[in-house]
Design a protein around this motif. Structure first.
Motif, PDB file in Angstrom:
ATOM      1  N   UNK A   6       0.792  -1.221   0.000  1.00 30.64           N
ATOM      2  CA  UNK A   6       0.000   0.000   0.000  1.00 30.64           C
ATOM      3  C   UNK A   6       0.828   1.276   0.000  1.00 30.64           C
ATOM      4  N   UNK A   7       2.088   1.211   0.433  1.00 30.11           N
ATOM      5  CA  UNK A   7       2.917   2.409   0.340  1.00 30.11           C
ATOM      6  C   UNK A   7       3.123   2.811  -1.125  1.00 30.11           C
ATOM      7  N   UNK A   8       2.952   1.858  -2.053  1.00 28.48           N
ATOM      8  CA  UNK A   8       3.085   2.156  -3.479  1.00 28.48           C
ATOM      9  C   UNK A   8       1.829   2.812  -4.051  1.00 28.48           C
ATOM     10  N   UNK A   9       0.791   2.932  -3.207  1.00 29.58           N
ATOM     11  CA  UNK A   9      -0.469   3.535  -3.649  1.00 29.58           C
ATOM     12  C   UNK A   9      -0.843   4.760  -2.813  1.00 29.58           C
ATOM     13  N   UNK A  10       0.152   5.407  -2.214  1.00 29.71           N
ATOM     14  CA  UNK A  10      -0.104   6.661  -1.503  1.00 29.71           C
ATOM     15  C   UNK A  10      -0.392   6.536  -0.035  1.00 29.71           C
ATOM     16  N   UNK A  11      -0.300   5.317   0.525  1.00 29.28           N
ATOM     17  CA  UNK A  11      -0.491   5.125   1.969  1.00 29.28           C
ATOM     18  C   UNK A  11       0.856   5.343   2.651  1.00 29.28           C
ATOM     19  N   UNK A  12       0.942   6.215   3.656  1.00 25.82           N
ATOM     20  CA  UNK A  12       2.236   6.514   4.295  1.00 25.82           C
ATOM     21  C   UNK A  12       2.654   5.438   5.291  1.00 25.82           C
ATOM     22  N   UNK A  13       2.646   4.209   4.839  1.00 23.73           N
ATOM     23  CA  UNK A  13       2.880   3.076   5.728  1.00 23.73           C
ATOM     24  C   UNK A  13       3.233   1.837   4.908  1.00 23.73           C
ATOM     25  N   UNK A  14       4.237   1.093   5.358  1.00 22.88           N
ATOM     26  CA  UNK A  14       4.586  -0.172   4.705  1.00 22.88           C
ATOM     27  C   UNK A  14       3.595  -1.231   5.172  1.00 22.88           C
ATOM     28  N   UNK A  15       2.513  -1.322   4.445  1.00 24.07           N
ATOM     29  CA  UNK A  15       1.439  -2.251   4.825  1.00 24.07           C
ATOM     30  C   UNK A  15       1.131  -3.134   3.619  1.00 24.07           C
ATOM     31  N   UNK A  16       1.385  -4.433   3.744  1.00 16.79           N
ATOM     32  CA  UNK A  16       1.241  -5.360   2.628  1.00 16.79           C
ATOM     33  C   UNK A  16       0.085  -6.315   2.906  1.00 16.79           C
ATOM     34  N   UNK A  45       0.822   0.796  -9.478  1.00 11.56           N
ATOM     35  CA  UNK A  45       1.163   1.646  -8.334  1.00 11.56           C
ATOM     36  C   UNK A  45       1.296   3.112  -8.744  1.00 11.56           C
ATOM     37  N   UNK A  46       0.792   3.979  -7.895  1.00 13.73           N
ATOM     38  CA  UNK A  46       0.793   5.409  -8.181  1.00 13.73           C
ATOM     39  C   UNK A  46       1.954   6.153  -7.518  1.00 13.73           C
ATOM     40  N   UNK A  47       2.622   5.506  -6.547  1.00 14.03           N
ATOM     41  CA  UNK A  47       3.647   6.210  -5.775  1.00 14.03           C
ATOM     42  C   UNK A  47       4.959   5.424  -5.686  1.00 14.03           C
ATOM     43  N   UNK A  95       8.563   4.752  -5.608  1.00 14.62           N
ATOM     44  CA  UNK A  95       9.716   5.644  -5.509  1.00 14.62           C
ATOM     45  C   UNK A  95       9.369   7.054  -5.080  1.00 14.62           C
ATOM     46  N   UNK A  96       8.095   7.303  -4.822  1.00 16.29           N
ATOM     47  CA  UNK A  96       7.656   8.635  -4.398  1.00 16.29           C
ATOM     48  C   UNK A  96       6.691   8.494  -3.227  1.00 16.29           C
ATOM     49  N   UNK A  97       7.137   7.799  -2.203  1.00 20.67           N
ATOM     50  CA  UNK A  97       6.270   7.457  -1.079  1.00 20.67           C
ATOM     51  C   UNK A  97       5.881   8.685  -0.251  1.00 20.67           C
ATOM     52  N   UNK A  98       4.697   8.610   0.332  1.00 25.77           N
ATOM     53  CA  UNK A  98       4.276   9.623   1.300  1.00 25.77           C
ATOM     54  C   UNK A  98       4.933   9.273   2.636  1.00 25.77           C
ATOM     55  N   UNK A  99       5.600  10.231   3.248  1.00 27.38           N
ATOM     56  CA  UNK A  99       6.356   9.961   4.466  1.00 27.38           C
ATOM     57  C   UNK A  99       5.494  10.104   5.717  1.00 27.38           C
ATOM     58  N   UNK A 100       6.012   9.574   6.817  1.00 25.29           N
ATOM     59  CA  UNK A 100       5.325   9.687   8.105  1.00 25.29           C
ATOM     60  C   UNK A 100       5.165  11.149   8.497  1.00 25.29           C
ATOM     61  N   UNK A 101       6.206  11.948   8.261  1.00 23.04           N
ATOM     62  CA  UNK A 101       6.129  13.370   8.604  1.00 23.04           C
ATOM     63  C   UNK A 101       5.031  14.077   7.808  1.00 23.04           C
TER      64      UNK A 101
END
Length: 372
Positions: free
Chosen positions: A163-173, A193-195, A197-203
């Protein structure tokens, strides 16, 4: 086209909220969306949250707060769509992975019963990545076989979504199985995947925008002085086993040392997986402040908006958030399903790289037509 949807093991409504956000309109102006008709969960707090957020404008919809084994499936209202995130306790790699021999493993069969009776146009089944290896892979094969042969028969498209590859700021598989009834002749494809290499970060998730002090579910956890001191010695991205923690502050643990114990987030990376169970040390910890995240911050890592209010006591809310499907991930999948029914093109994977190296010939083992 409005799909009347039923749901088992609804939790707080991560799958359902994503489905609500996924409505699309085709070129002729026809809208494709879901209308929630009924849902079921054994947890009282989760049912209250689901009613409050998902069904507040659907007075006729029903949430059955009871064990799924006690439901009379024949009395449930007719549906066109069905979703169920069947309990993962016996499939998670964190647990014993008892699979079909556990108390929770066989609960997916109640979803199969719904499909057998109601023959929905499509369904979504969700579980943890550990499902593929439970019972030496046999549990997964059995589940696929049962789902494909349920009702009038379904074409399945299983995939391990990161899900981190789809804009979720979390490594959740999570493994998501999309089933579309064979007689409809539709071909569902895995959305690209929409993200990558361009993941949304925790911050970004937690600070943009800042959470108001009076936000719902934003209570802070009280920590002992020892925990605060220990956290002050743990850098971002490290955990309780970091060698820089002074001896007198170290945890006295024998056996396996889980990597997420008192693990602090790295502000410039997606969060590690948010969980719903476990005691101290598993609450997800801030990168700069020596504390656990609030439930509101955890909810942001799961992509629930601040307007989504979780009901129940603080620990019950933590459990709901950790067990949910991220709505952003759900939205991507439901949009792809709606576009499939609308005959609309979307960027899709030619095949799922996840299957490579598993060593299972699904065509032979299950005698199914799977999208691989």
């Amino acid at each position: 086209m409005i799909f009347r949807m039923g749901e088992f093991f609804n939790g707080p409504g991560g799958l359902a909220y994503g489905a609500k956000m996924a409505a699309i309109t085709d070129r002729s102006g026809e809208e494709y969306k879901v209308e929630h008709v009924w849902a079921n969960d054994i947890d009282e707090s989760a049912c209250a949250t689901y009613k409050h957020n998902i069904l507040k404008n659907h007075q006729e919809a029903i949430v059955y707060n009871q064990p799924v084994q006690e439901l009379n499936i024949h009395e449930l209202a007719d549906i066109d769509a069905f979703s169920f995130g069947f309990p993962c306790n016996d499939y998670s790699i964190v647990g014993e992975q008892r699979g079909m021999t556990g108390d929770y493993g066989p609960l997916y069969t109640y979803g199969v019963k719904v499909i057998n009776y109601h023959n929905p146009k499509f369904f979504i089944a969700e579980n943890v990545g550990g499902l593929q290896s439970a019972n030496e892979g046999k549990a997964f094969i059995n589940i696929l076989r049962d789902l494909a042969s349920a009702g009038r028969g379904y074409n399945l498209t299983p995939h391990l979504y990161k899900f981190e590859e789809y804009g979720v700021p979390q490594a959740r598989h999570r493994i998501i199985i999309v089933g579309i009834r064979k007689d409809l002749g539709l071909d569902f494809k895995i959305p690209v995947p929409t993200h990558s290499g361009n993941f949304v970060t925790a911050r970004e998730a937690i600070e943009n925008p800042p959470i108001p002090d009076d936000a719902f579910n934003h209570e802070f956890t009280k920590h002992s002085d020892k925990v605060i001191q220990m956290l002050n010695h743990i850098p971002p991205g490290e955990n309780a086993w970091y060698e820089g923690v002074p001896e007198h502050l170290r945890l006295k643990v024998k056996g396996a040392k889980l990597s997420q114990i008192y693990k602090r987030l790295h502000p410039n990376k997606p969060s590690y997986t948010v969980t719903g169970s476990g005691g101290g040390g598993t609450h997800v910890y801030h990168w700069a402040e020596p504390r656990a995240l609030t439930n509101r911050e955890r909810a942001r890592l799961q992509t629930f908006p601040d307007t989504f209010e979780f009901l129940g006591k603080k620990e019950k809310v933590r459990q709901q958030i950790g067990m949910a499907v991220p709505p952003q991930g759900s939205k991507v999948i439901f949009e792809a399903i709606f576009k499939t029914f609308a005959g609309m093109e979307y960027d899709a994977l030619e095949q799922s790289d996840w299957w490579k190296g598993l060593g299972i010939d699904f065509e032979t083992e299950t005698q199914l037509s799977l999208k691989v």
